[in-house]
Design a protein around this motif. Structure first.
Motif, short mmCIF file in Angstrom:
data_model
loop_
_atom_site.label_atom_id
_atom_site.label_comp_id
_atom_site.label_asym_id
_atom_site.label_seq_id
_atom_site.Cartn_x
_atom_site.Cartn_y
_atom_site.Cartn_z
N ARG A 98 0.73 -1.10 0.08
CA ARG A 98 -0.13 0.11 0.05
C ARG A 98 0.82 1.31 -0.05
NH1 ARG A 98 -1.49 3.59 3.35
NH2 ARG A 98 -3.48 4.82 3.25
N LEU A 143 -9.76 -1.38 11.08
CA LEU A 143 -9.77 -0.40 9.90
C LEU A 143 -9.97 -1.25 8.75
CD1 LEU A 143 -6.45 1.67 10.36
CD2 LEU A 143 -8.87 2.31 11.29
N LYS A 162 -12.30 3.69 4.79
CA LYS A 162 -11.11 4.32 4.48
C LYS A 162 -11.86 5.92 4.20
CE LYS A 162 -8.28 1.11 2.96
NZ LYS A 162 -8.33 0.07 2.38
N GLU A 172 -5.29 -3.10 13.28
CA GLU A 172 -4.93 -3.38 11.91
C GLU A 172 -4.57 -4.82 11.99
OE1 GLU A 172 -5.62 -2.80 9.06
OE2 GLU A 172 -4.78 -0.94 8.33
N GLN A 190 -2.47 4.22 6.72
CA GLN A 190 -3.75 4.24 6.99
C GLN A 190 -4.27 4.58 8.42
OE1 GLN A 190 -5.97 4.19 4.50
NE2 GLN A 190 -7.33 5.01 6.21
N SER A 198 -6.83 7.52 9.53
CA SER A 198 -7.99 7.23 10.21
C SER A 198 -7.85 7.83 11.68
CB SER A 198 -8.21 5.66 10.37
OG SER A 198 -8.44 4.89 8.90
#
Length: 174
Positions: free
Chosen positions: A23, A65, A89, A114, A122, A126
């Motif tokens: 990612r 998440l 997201k 996570e 991320q 978040s």
């Protein structure tokens, strides 16, 4: 199940070799396919059981998440009895139009959950959004931290990462 045996089972189930883009945009020849251990209900339950001691005292809500953190947070909530929120997201533009579904996060001490962390990007995004909505967040949990220490973006965001395993200690002989 002892920690080392759990590590061996995760490695055997989820470790892949090849060429993978993460990612973060980084490429790697080692990859942990989280969906492989998350899709095994017995293994996922053992992972969640092992994560219980990592949950910081005072946590009121566990926030998983999208997408990989959702099965982990659901299993973890079963073992802790804590309510959970499912964090998108992006807030959906219809229905409740909420960023986090499930348990209320505003005004509560929330721990982010996570599956696999590389840079923590991320988690930071978040966390920033949930804090803007009134959540109090200082900690995040993950099954696998691909780093030997907490990634700098998490530290900069004022977060402490609690990992069940790092990729360094997740080997066939863990």
């Amino acid at each position: 199940m002892e920690h080392a045996e759990l590590g061996r089972r995760i490695y055997a189930t989820a470790h892949l070799t090849g060429e993978f883009v993460l990612r973060s945009g980084q490429t790697t020849d080692q990859y942990f396919d989280k969906y492989r251990f998350e899709a095994d209900p017995v293994l996922l339950d053992e992972v969640a059981r092992a994560m219980v001691p990592l949950v910081p005292a005072g946590t009121e809500v566990l926030a998983g998440l999208e997408m990989g953190g959702i099965p982990v947070v659901t299993a973890l909530a079963r073992h802790t009895g804590l309510p959970c929120a499912f964090v998108r997201k992006q807030a959906k533009p219809y229905g409740t139009a909420r960023l986090a579904e499930g348990a209320e996060t505003s005004g509560r001490r929330v721990t982010i959950v996570e599956d696999v962390v590389t840079t923590g990007g991320q988690i930071v995004l978040s966390t920033t959004e949930l804090r803007a909505l009134g959540a109090y967040i200082t900690d995040a949990l993950c099954v696998i931290n691909r780093n030997p220490t907490t990634p700098p973006p998490l530290t900069t965001a004022g977060l402490t990462l609690h990992a069940l395993f790092t990729s360094e200690n997740l080997t066939p002989t863990a």
